[in-house]
Design an enzyme around this catalytic site. Structure first.
Site, PDB file in Angstrom:
ATOM      1  N   SER A   5       0.802  -1.230   0.000  1.00 32.92           N
ATOM      2  CA  SER A   5       0.000   0.000   0.000  1.00 32.92           C
ATOM      3  C   SER A   5       0.831   1.275   0.000  1.00 32.92           C
ATOM      4  CB  SER A   5      -0.946   0.003   1.203  1.00 32.92           C
ATOM      5  OG  SER A   5      -1.913  -1.020   1.062  1.00 32.92           O
TER       6      SER A   5
ATOM      7  N   ASP B  11     -17.594   1.576  -1.277  1.00 31.44           N
ATOM      8  CA  ASP B  11     -16.842   0.351  -0.987  1.00 31.44           C
ATOM      9  C   ASP B  11     -17.688  -0.600  -0.143  1.00 31.44           C
ATOM     10  OD1 ASP B  11     -14.942  -1.581  -0.432  1.00 31.44           O
ATOM     11  OD2 ASP B  11     -14.110  -0.437   1.246  1.00 31.44           O
TER      12      ASP B  11
END
Length: 623
Positions: free
Chosen positions: A325, A349
């Site tokens: 990430s 999401d």
């Protein structure tokens, strides 16, 4: 009877005369032979024999140069030269080498490895050069050899300067070490530069700057007696010492990084964003570089080489890890600059992402999802689903193009002996390297730094410095410009809209400052400076999607996820940009980074506070 006793004088006279003439003839012949021989030696062979006589009396000895010293940014020694006594042998003066070695074995402690290596070197060197047999003799060994030196022609005890690293394992992977020249190196070297020395830079800065650290050898003509003892020096040309190196590395910060990583397998690379100077380059576990200077024993080297924690491995420049990430701020910038999405673009999401027409779900790390998410929130929360989405929208080739701008997937050009390029995949790369097409699912996971993507901690730190500079690219350097060291190359610039930089950096600040940021609960409290950062968790072993979380926790030590963290601070005027990797510990990298940033920034903040107070007191007194 009387007649028998009468002497025959004429006969005796003839016998005496014969003997005299015979002696005269012999003397004449011998004298003639001596005259002829003397004439032949002194007239006919004069030039040849005079030369041989001079060679036996006068010897040319190489005088090795003093190797240049290495200092940290504040002038503290990282590599120096210390005197040591060495047992050496000159081959041309030894009649029986095996006998000589046996006798020396009775006087000093010799390992069979030392003897074997000496035998290899001595017959590769010039016969008149002294070849070291054993370094660092004790006083007792020096005395024993000196007492017996009269019966050991060619054997000497010489005072030499030996490389010494006062910081031992602290700077091992950055500074490197010197060691004995091996057969492979000997074939490539300029023997005129290395006559008189048996060491060469092996790793790190010692190897990269070998040419300027080495210097140039001198020589001296010496007169010696039949036993080889030097009587006087007839002529001397002094060697040219190697040039000193001054590094950007800060010893205090390096110690702070090593202490923060203590007991862990990992690396820290920190840069000054303004100059590109490497402030710290730490890799753990480490090793004592002094063990290699005069030749490390086979058992000791085997212990280092076979150690499961790989102390000889420089994770900072050679370790290639999925950036995970930590790649998300760069992917976000790419999406904005390529007009793939706008800064206010958002998605809902649900905890997973699906490609159109496919059943497979690409999970977010938070199973239940984050609901409505924009770029700033996606960076702060490290939302996978958002970056799956924008990665697919961009495509792998666009991602490859932009990541390359930040220096990912290529060597940074750091002045160190070894560096790996990492990997930034593309369609063309996969066709060439794997002979297969690129699949959409591979683009999905590339958006979160997984799949084929690999980066070194050095590359991540360099890319983070670009973020800190809002687009200015600096080349990382260990050595400061000076004699023999070229100035830092001109800066480049990654052109982006100023609003794009601010959007991404805002997300990185919220990673630390927002209570829901992924690093907030580990380093966000009691900060005295502003930090923009990004966490990352790199999978070592793929976990099936249907496995239970509690089962995923039960993994072997070396199968656990790696933890990564990149950051720069203070955000308003960055003075440090760093990347941290801790192997098989997904939560430790943030804490390591906090300790390193504190060690660098807090003393500077304290100095500023003192300066402000003194300035305020002065003004108050003036009033």
């Amino acid at each position: 009877m009387a007649a028998d006793t009468i002497k025959d004088h004429p006969r005796e006279r003839r016998l005496v005369n014969f003997r005299v003439w015979l002696a005269v003839v012999v003397m004449i012949l011998m004298t003639t032979g001596l005259v002829i021989r003397a004439f032949n030696l002194q007239v006919m062979q004069y030039d040849e024999l005079a030369t041989q006589s001079e060679e036996n009396r006068i010897h040319l000895r190489t005088v090795p140069p003093v190797r240049g010293l290495i200092y940290d940014a504040k002038g503290r020694l990282l590599a120096e030269n210390r005197p040591s006594y060495t047992l050496t042998i000159i081959r041309e003066r030894v009649e029986d080498m095996d006998w000589t070695l046996d006798e020396l074995g009775k006087l000093v402690t010799l390992d069979q490895e030392d003897v074997d290596e000496f035998k290899e070197r001595v017959y590769q060197s010039r016969p008149f050069n002294s070849v070291p047999l054993k370094y660092r003799l004790s006083e007792r060994e020096i005395a024993r050899v000196s007492v017996n030196q009269h019966r050991l022609p060619g054997v000497n005890v010489e005072a030499q300067l030996i490389r010494y690293y006062p910081q031992k394992n602290t700077m091992a992977h950055a500074v490197g070490y010197v060691g004995r020249i091996n057969d492979r190196e000997l074939k490539k070297l300029d023997t005129s530069l290395y006559s008189g020395t048996n060491i060469i830079g092996k790793t790190g800065v010692e190897r990269y700057y070998e040419d300027i650290l080495l210097g140039k050898p001198g020589y001296q003509e010496v007169e010696s007696n039949a036993r080889g003892r030097v009587l006087r020096v007839l002529k001397r040309v002094d060697p040219i010492p190697g040039k000193d190196l001054h590094l950007y590395l800060d010893l205090d910060l390096q110690k702070a990084a090593m202490n923060a990583l203590k007991g862990k397998r990992g690396a820290v690379v920190a840069l000054d964003p303004k100059t590109g100077g490497v402030l710290t380059l730490a890799s753990t576990p480490s090793y004592d570089t002094n063990s290699f200077v005069t030749g490390i024993g086979y058992k000791e080297y085997s212990n280092l080489r076979d150690n499961i924690n790989r102390p000889l491995y420089n994770r900072a420049t050679l370790g290639e890890y999925p950036p995970a990430s930590t790649i998300k701020p760069f992917v976000g910038l790419a999406a904005l600059d390529s007009d793939t999405v706008e800064s206010d673009y958002r998605i809902f999401d649900k905890g997973y992402f699906q490609l159109p027409g496919e059943e497979r779900r690409y999970r977010n790390w938070k199973r239940k999802g984050d609901g409505w998410t924009n770029l700033v929130r996606a960076i702060a929360r490290s939302n996978d689903t958002y970056f799956y989405d924008i990665a697919v929208k961009m495509g792998i080739d666009t991602i490859h193009e932009y990541m390359t701008m930040f220096g990912l997937g290529q060597r940074t050009g750091l002045d160190i002996a070894s560096e790996r390029p990492g990997l930034m995949p593309s369609r063309a790369w996969k066709r060439q390297a794997r002979g297969a097409p690129w699949y959409p699912g591979e683009t999905v996971i590339s958006g979160i730094g997984q799949g084929y993507m690999l980066a070194t901690p050095l590359q991540l730190a360099t890319a983070t410095a670009v973020l800190a500079n809002r687009g200015t690219v600096v080349k990382p350097r260990l050595a400061k410009p000076g004699p023999g060291v070229a100035p830092v190359p001109p800066f480049a610039h990654v052109e982006k809209d100023e609003k794009d930089w601010e959007t991404v950096i805002k997300g990185m600040r919220e990673v630390v400052e927002n209570p829901r940021g992924t690093a907030a609960y580990r380093i966000g409290k009691n900060l005295k400076y502003t930090v923009a950062g990004k966490t990352g968790t790199a999978q070592v072993v793929g976990i099936p999607q249907d496995i239970k979380e509690e089962e995923a926790q039960v993994l072997e030590e070396f199968q656990k996820d790696h933890g990564l963290f990149i950051a720069f601070a203070p955000v308003e005027d960055p003075k440090i940009a760093l990347a941290v990797i801790v192997e098989n510990d997904s939560k430790a990298a943030v804490g390591v980074a906090r300790k390193v940033m504190d060690a660098w920034l807090l003393p500077q903040l304290n100095d500023l506070t003192k300066t402000s107070l003194l300035s305020g007191n002065k003004k108050e007194g003036e009033l």
